[in-house]
Design a protein around this motif. Structure first.
Motif, PDB file in Angstrom:
ATOM      1  N   PHE A  44       0.852  -1.187   0.128  1.00 38.79           N
ATOM      2  CA  PHE A  44      -0.057   0.045  -0.006  1.00 38.79           C
ATOM      3  C   PHE A  44       0.919   1.306   0.092  1.00 38.79           C
ATOM      4  O   PHE A  44       0.600   2.111  -0.841  1.00 38.79           O
ATOM      5  CB  PHE A  44      -0.942   0.156   1.284  1.00 38.79           C
ATOM      6  CG  PHE A  44      -1.894  -1.030   1.433  1.00 38.79           C
ATOM      7  CD1 PHE A  44      -2.534  -1.518  -0.015  1.00 38.79           C
ATOM      8  CD2 PHE A  44      -2.272  -1.834   2.278  1.00 38.79           C
ATOM      9  CE1 PHE A  44      -3.377  -2.414  -0.197  1.00 38.79           C
ATOM     10  CE2 PHE A  44      -3.410  -2.837   2.375  1.00 38.79           C
ATOM     11  CZ  PHE A  44      -3.827  -3.165   1.104  1.00 38.79           C
ATOM     12  N   ARG A  45       1.916   1.065   0.647  1.00 38.86           N
ATOM     13  CA  ARG A  45       2.926   2.332   0.962  1.00 38.86           C
ATOM     14  C   ARG A  45       3.474   2.635  -0.298  1.00 38.86           C
ATOM     15  O   ARG A  45       3.550   3.763  -0.852  1.00 38.86           O
ATOM     16  CB  ARG A  45       3.693   2.313   1.924  1.00 38.86           C
ATOM     17  CG  ARG A  45       5.011   3.327   2.047  1.00 38.86           C
ATOM     18  CD  ARG A  45       6.115   2.786   2.783  1.00 38.86           C
ATOM     19  NE  ARG A  45       6.878   4.067   3.112  1.00 38.86           N
ATOM     20  CZ  ARG A  45       8.283   3.758   3.642  1.00 38.86           C
ATOM     21  NH1 ARG A  45       8.509   2.444   3.542  1.00 38.86           N
ATOM     22  NH2 ARG A  45       8.996   4.737   3.796  1.00 38.86           N
ATOM     23  N   ILE A  47       2.499   1.552  -3.540  1.00 38.70           N
ATOM     24  CA  ILE A  47       1.521   1.833  -4.763  1.00 38.70           C
ATOM     25  C   ILE A  47       1.215   3.252  -4.690  1.00 38.70           C
ATOM     26  O   ILE A  47       0.833   3.986  -5.615  1.00 38.70           O
ATOM     27  CB  ILE A  47       0.288   0.888  -4.464  1.00 38.70           C
ATOM     28  CG1 ILE A  47       0.742  -0.522  -4.952  1.00 38.70           C
ATOM     29  CG2 ILE A  47      -0.950   1.444  -5.459  1.00 38.70           C
ATOM     30  CD1 ILE A  47      -0.306  -1.627  -5.052  1.00 38.70           C
ATOM     31  N   PHE A  48       0.904   3.744  -3.499  1.00 42.65           N
ATOM     32  CA  PHE A  48       0.393   5.109  -3.058  1.00 42.65           C
ATOM     33  C   PHE A  48       1.614   6.103  -3.617  1.00 42.65           C
ATOM     34  O   PHE A  48       1.146   7.234  -4.071  1.00 42.65           O
ATOM     35  CB  PHE A  48      -0.190   5.348  -1.769  1.00 42.65           C
ATOM     36  CG  PHE A  48      -1.515   4.596  -1.615  1.00 42.65           C
ATOM     37  CD1 PHE A  48      -2.305   4.597  -2.396  1.00 42.65           C
ATOM     38  CD2 PHE A  48      -1.443   4.096  -0.533  1.00 42.65           C
ATOM     39  CE1 PHE A  48      -3.764   3.947  -2.168  1.00 42.65           C
ATOM     40  CE2 PHE A  48      -2.809   3.572  -0.118  1.00 42.65           C
ATOM     41  CZ  PHE A  48      -3.861   3.619  -0.858  1.00 42.65           C
ATOM     42  N   SER A  49       2.737   5.771  -3.414  1.00 43.91           N
ATOM     43  CA  SER A  49       3.824   6.428  -3.734  1.00 43.91           C
ATOM     44  C   SER A  49       4.113   6.315  -4.975  1.00 43.91           C
ATOM     45  O   SER A  49       4.724   7.677  -5.720  1.00 43.91           O
ATOM     46  CB  SER A  49       4.997   6.013  -2.879  1.00 43.91           C
ATOM     47  OG  SER A  49       4.949   6.074  -1.465  1.00 43.91           O
ATOM     48  N   CYS A 198       9.188  -0.187  -5.617  1.00 48.13           N
ATOM     49  CA  CYS A 198       7.753  -0.392  -5.906  1.00 48.13           C
ATOM     50  C   CYS A 198       7.566  -1.546  -6.627  1.00 48.13           C
ATOM     51  O   CYS A 198       6.848  -2.700  -6.545  1.00 48.13           O
ATOM     52  CB  CYS A 198       7.203   0.695  -6.514  1.00 48.13           C
ATOM     53  SG  CYS A 198       7.080   2.217  -5.558  1.00 48.13           S
ATOM     54  N   TYR A 221      -5.902   1.509   4.761  1.00 46.54           N
ATOM     55  CA  TYR A 221      -5.695   2.322   3.463  1.00 46.54           C
ATOM     56  C   TYR A 221      -5.262   3.856   3.833  1.00 46.54           C
ATOM     57  O   TYR A 221      -4.492   4.392   3.124  1.00 46.54           O
ATOM     58  CB  TYR A 221      -7.151   2.157   2.600  1.00 46.54           C
ATOM     59  CG  TYR A 221      -7.451   0.670   2.241  1.00 46.54           C
ATOM     60  CD1 TYR A 221      -6.761   0.033   1.552  1.00 46.54           C
ATOM     61  CD2 TYR A 221      -8.699   0.409   2.917  1.00 46.54           C
ATOM     62  CE1 TYR A 221      -7.229  -1.362   1.206  1.00 46.54           C
ATOM     63  CE2 TYR A 221      -9.006  -1.047   2.657  1.00 46.54           C
ATOM     64  CZ  TYR A 221      -8.250  -1.726   1.630  1.00 46.54           C
ATOM     65  OH  TYR A 221      -8.917  -2.948   1.927  1.00 46.54           O
ATOM     66  N   LEU A 225      -1.770   5.411   2.837  1.00 47.06           N
ATOM     67  CA  LEU A 225      -1.835   6.646   2.252  1.00 47.06           C
ATOM     68  C   LEU A 225      -0.895   7.806   2.971  1.00 47.06           C
ATOM     69  O   LEU A 225       0.150   8.484   2.353  1.00 47.06           O
ATOM     70  CB  LEU A 225      -3.124   7.308   1.929  1.00 47.06           C
ATOM     71  CG  LEU A 225      -3.302   8.391   0.786  1.00 47.06           C
ATOM     72  CD1 LEU A 225      -2.791   7.889  -0.388  1.00 47.06           C
ATOM     73  CD2 LEU A 225      -4.708   8.888   1.011  1.00 47.06           C
ATOM     74  N   ALA A 228       2.823   6.916   2.652  1.00 47.97           N
ATOM     75  CA  ALA A 228       3.322   7.158   1.205  1.00 47.97           C
ATOM     76  C   ALA A 228       3.649   8.755   1.088  1.00 47.97           C
ATOM     77  O   ALA A 228       4.798   8.876   0.812  1.00 47.97           O
ATOM     78  CB  ALA A 228       2.091   6.771   0.289  1.00 47.97           C
ATOM     79  N   PHE A 229       2.695   9.444   1.563  1.00 46.23           N
ATOM     80  CA  PHE A 229       2.851  10.818   1.223  1.00 46.23           C
ATOM     81  C   PHE A 229       3.311  11.667   2.657  1.00 46.23           C
ATOM     82  O   PHE A 229       4.397  12.277   2.592  1.00 46.23           O
ATOM     83  CB  PHE A 229       1.686  11.565   0.882  1.00 46.23           C
ATOM     84  CG  PHE A 229       1.234  11.185  -0.435  1.00 46.23           C
ATOM     85  CD1 PHE A 229       1.889  11.869  -1.724  1.00 46.23           C
ATOM     86  CD2 PHE A 229       0.404  10.186  -0.801  1.00 46.23           C
ATOM     87  CE1 PHE A 229       1.463  11.529  -2.889  1.00 46.23           C
ATOM     88  CE2 PHE A 229      -0.024   9.814  -1.932  1.00 46.23           C
ATOM     89  CZ  PHE A 229       0.525  10.498  -3.048  1.00 46.23           C
TER      90      PHE A 229
END
Length: 297
Positions: A44-45, A47-49, A198, A221, A225, A228-229
């Motif tokens: 998840f980390r 994919i969002f990045s 990734c 999720y 997110l 990631a950000f």
């Protein structure tokens, strides 16, 4: 903006980047409350990045006037694999076994590993003051983790080993990639390395995991997110800006706020208690890293 105000702004920018980086461990621990697997959480980390780093890779392409050999791209792939994929995987896995505050303390020893690896592979001499600082740093880690080790035993030892492997792989990435960054540029190199990471995480998921990704609690999720950000993309540029303005050596002193901020955040959001021994050990580790930073300067 006056010179003093400008410097204060730069310092605050760097501190914000450090605090955001430190928050990653807390978010990982919070996500584990929802029974998410290590690989899925890391996925998840990443994919969002990924879209952001692909965009940056497109916008900041290598200078076409500078020839980059194919072996340099192979080296970039290797260091992206160990520096962002393996290091992150070991880190996330280790957080299943130890507290977030201790994770940051153990990870913080990576500058000592950089010095040792530079001596072994780049033939750089280790100064006496650096030897003292390395010993001091590891004594601090033992002090900070002694209480948890005596209570949790093998489980704590497993987590500590995994976090150490994370620090080792990240230090290897720093040593090996030092000569590649001038060839690609900082933004391009980082973007390419993150894209490699990734892809490695996605391949890992497809081969070994293949679990359902859409039936977790919504907070998983949101935390992915956030990692990631808030704890990857944004602080990476805040820190780069601060390093550019005040230099890596001076910034590394600011970086010593990392373990402290993680301890505070873990206490607030995870309810992790701070023992006197852990606090003293943290101060000893920070002292060792500051000495190393000063000696490198």
């Amino acid at each position: 903006m006056s010179k003093s105000t400008s410097k204060l702004f730069i310092i605050l920018t760097g501190v914000l980047g450090i605090v955001l980086f430190s928050a990653k461990a807390v978010m990982v621990k919070l996500a584990y409350n929802y029974n998410v697997s290590t690989v899925n959480l890391l996925l998840f980390r990443m994919i969002f990045s990924l879209p952001f780093y692909v965009l940056m890779a497109i916008l900041y392409k290598p200078d076409r006037t500078v020839y980059i050999e194919k072996k340099n791209y192979l080296s970039l792939f290797f260091f992206g694999f160990i520096g962002y994929y393996l290091a992150s995987f070991f880190d996330f896995l280790g957080l299943q076994y130890i507290k977030a505050s201790l994770e940051r303390i153990i990870l913080f020893i990576y500058p000592t590993i950089v010095i040792v690896l530079s001596c072994l592979f780049l033939k750089k001499r280790i100064k006496k003051i650096q030897i003292v600082a390395i010993i001091l740093t590891y004594v601090g880690v033992v002090l900070a983790s002694w209480g948890d080790f005596s209570v949790q035993g093998n489980e704590f030892a497993t987590g500590a080993l995994l976090i150490f492997l994370s620090a080792l792989t990240y230090a290897s990435y720093l040593v090996g990639s030092d000569w590649l960054i001038p060839k690609f540029g900082v933004i391009t190199f980082t973007s390419y390395a993150m894209i490699v990471s990734c892809c490695c995480v996605i391949i890992h998921y497809l081969i070994f995991e293949r679990t359902q990704l859409l039936n977790y609690h919504q907070n998983v999720y949101f935390l992915g997110l956030g990692m990631a950000f808030l704890s990857t993309v944004i602080p990476s540029y805040l820190v780069s800006y601060a390093i550019k303005k005040i230099g890596a050596a001076d910034f590394s002193i600011l970086g010593s706020l990392g373990p402290i901020s993680t301890i505070i955040l873990a206490n607030i959001f995870l309810g992790e208690e701070i023992s006197l021994l852990q606090f003293l050990g943290t101060l000893v580790v920070i002292l060792g890293i500051v000495i190393i930073s000063k000696s490198k300067k």
